[in-house]
Design a protein around this motif. Structure first.
Motif, short mmCIF file in Angstrom:
data_model
loop_
_atom_site.label_atom_id
_atom_site.label_comp_id
_atom_site.label_asym_id
_atom_site.label_seq_id
_atom_site.Cartn_x
_atom_site.Cartn_y
_atom_site.Cartn_z
N GLU A 1 0.80 -1.22 0.00
CA GLU A 1 0.00 0.00 0.00
C GLU A 1 0.84 1.27 0.00
OE1 GLU A 1 -3.31 1.36 -0.91
OE2 GLU A 1 -3.09 -0.79 -0.80
N SER A 2 1.79 1.40 0.92
CA SER A 2 2.58 2.63 1.03
C SER A 2 4.02 2.29 1.40
CB SER A 2 1.97 3.55 2.08
OG SER A 2 2.71 4.74 2.18
N PHE A 3 4.98 2.77 0.58
CA PHE A 3 6.39 2.46 0.83
C PHE A 3 7.25 3.37 -0.04
CE2 PHE A 3 10.28 -0.09 0.35
CZ PHE A 3 10.54 -0.39 1.69
N LEU A 4 8.34 3.88 0.51
CA LEU A 4 9.31 4.65 -0.27
C LEU A 4 10.69 4.38 0.31
CD1 LEU A 4 8.98 8.14 -1.73
CD2 LEU A 4 11.12 7.43 -0.73
N TYR A 5 11.59 3.89 -0.56
CA TYR A 5 12.94 3.52 -0.11
C TYR A 5 13.89 3.69 -1.28
CZ TYR A 5 16.60 0.65 2.03
OH TYR A 5 17.77 0.19 2.57
N ALA A 6 15.02 4.34 -1.05
CA ALA A 6 16.06 4.47 -2.06
C ALA A 6 17.15 3.46 -1.71
CB ALA A 6 16.64 5.87 -2.08
N GLY A 7 17.41 2.53 -2.63
CA GLY A 7 18.37 1.48 -2.31
C GLY A 7 19.18 1.04 -3.50
N GLY A 8 19.99 0.03 -3.27
CA GLY A 8 20.90 -0.43 -4.30
C GLY A 8 22.08 0.52 -4.40
N ARG A 9 23.06 0.17 -5.18
CA ARG A 9 24.23 1.03 -5.35
C ARG A 9 24.66 1.03 -6.80
NH1 ARG A 9 24.41 4.67 -1.92
NH2 ARG A 9 24.57 4.03 0.20
N LYS A 10 25.05 2.18 -7.27
CA LYS A 10 25.68 2.28 -8.58
C LYS A 10 26.85 3.23 -8.46
CE LYS A 10 22.64 5.90 -10.36
NZ LYS A 10 21.69 6.26 -11.38
N ALA A 11 27.85 2.98 -9.26
CA ALA A 11 29.03 3.84 -9.25
C ALA A 11 28.69 5.14 -9.96
CB ALA A 11 30.20 3.15 -9.94
N VAL A 12 29.20 6.22 -9.44
CA VAL A 12 28.98 7.53 -10.05
C VAL A 12 29.99 7.69 -11.18
CG1 VAL A 12 29.02 10.01 -9.67
CG2 VAL A 12 28.14 8.50 -7.90
N ARG A 13 29.49 7.98 -12.34
CA ARG A 13 30.38 8.23 -13.48
C ARG A 13 30.57 9.73 -13.61
NH1 ARG A 13 27.20 4.88 -17.93
NH2 ARG A 13 26.79 3.09 -16.63
N THR A 14 31.80 10.14 -13.61
CA THR A 14 32.08 11.56 -13.79
C THR A 14 32.23 11.84 -15.28
OG1 THR A 14 34.43 11.18 -13.54
CG2 THR A 14 33.22 11.81 -11.56
N LEU A 15 31.67 12.92 -15.69
CA LEU A 15 31.78 13.31 -17.09
C LEU A 15 33.20 13.77 -17.37
CD1 LEU A 15 28.50 15.33 -17.49
CD2 LEU A 15 28.95 13.03 -18.29
N GLN A 16 33.70 13.39 -18.51
CA GLN A 16 35.03 13.84 -18.89
C GLN A 16 34.91 15.21 -19.52
OE1 GLN A 16 36.88 11.01 -21.42
NE2 GLN A 16 37.77 9.92 -19.71
N ASP A 17 35.70 16.11 -19.03
CA ASP A 17 35.72 17.46 -19.55
C ASP A 17 36.61 17.48 -20.79
OD1 ASP A 17 35.72 20.15 -19.96
OD2 ASP A 17 36.93 20.63 -18.20
#
Length: 125
Positions: A88-104
Motif C-alpha cells: 500500500e505505502s512504501f518509499l525507499y532508495a536502495g541499491g548502489r551504482k558507481a557515479v560516473r564523472t563526465l570527462q571534460d
C-alpha cells in the motif's frame, strides 16, 4: 512492474524512508537521495508502494502532461530506476551504482605549447 534479479526490500522488516501526504514531495526525495550518496556511489533504485507510485505519476503528469505518463515502467527519477512494490505505502532508495564523472573535453587537451601536438590545435589561415 519492473522485474529485477536483485532482492527487493522486505516491506515487513525494512521501514520506509519517507512518508508522503497527498502530494509528491520533490525536496524530500532529493534530500533522501543526496543523504544516501557519496563521491563514489549513489542509490540505484527508488522503491515505491502503490500510494507513492500514484503520487509520482500525478507529479510527472503535471510536469510533462498526462499522456506522457501512463506507467512507471522503465522510468528514471532523479537518476534512480523506479520500481513499484506490491504494498500500500512504501518509499525507499536502495541499491548502489558507481557515479560516473563526465570527462571534460578541456582536460583531454594537450599541455599548453606541447610541441608534438601544438600544430593540431593551431588555426592556420
Amino acid at each position: 512492474m519492473n522485474h529485477y534479479h536483485i532482492p527487493l526490500p522486505d516491506v515487513a522488516t525494512v521501514t520506509p524512508e519517507l512518508t508522503m501526504s497527498d502530494t509528491w514531495d520533490v525536496e524530500a526525495v532529493s534530500s533522501l537521495v543526496r543523504s544516501k550518496s557519496n563521491h563514489d556511489e549513489t542509490p540505484a533504485f527508488l522503491f515505491l508502494g502503490k500510494k507513492e507510485a500514484e503520487l509520482l505519476k500525478k507529479h510527472l503528469a503535471d510536469v510533462f502532461g498526462a499522456e506522457s505518463v501512463s506507467t512507471l515502467n522503465d522510468t528514471y527519477y532523479m537518476g534512480l530506476d523506479v520500481v513499484e512494490i506490491d504494498c500500500e505505502s512504501f518509499l525507499y532508495a536502495g541499491g548502489r551504482k558507481a557515479v560516473r564523472t563526465l570527462q571534460d573535453p578541456i582536460s583531454r587537451r594537450p599541455a599548453w605549447r606541447d610541441r608534438e601536438s601544438d600544430g593540431l590545435w593551431q588555426l592556420r589561415l
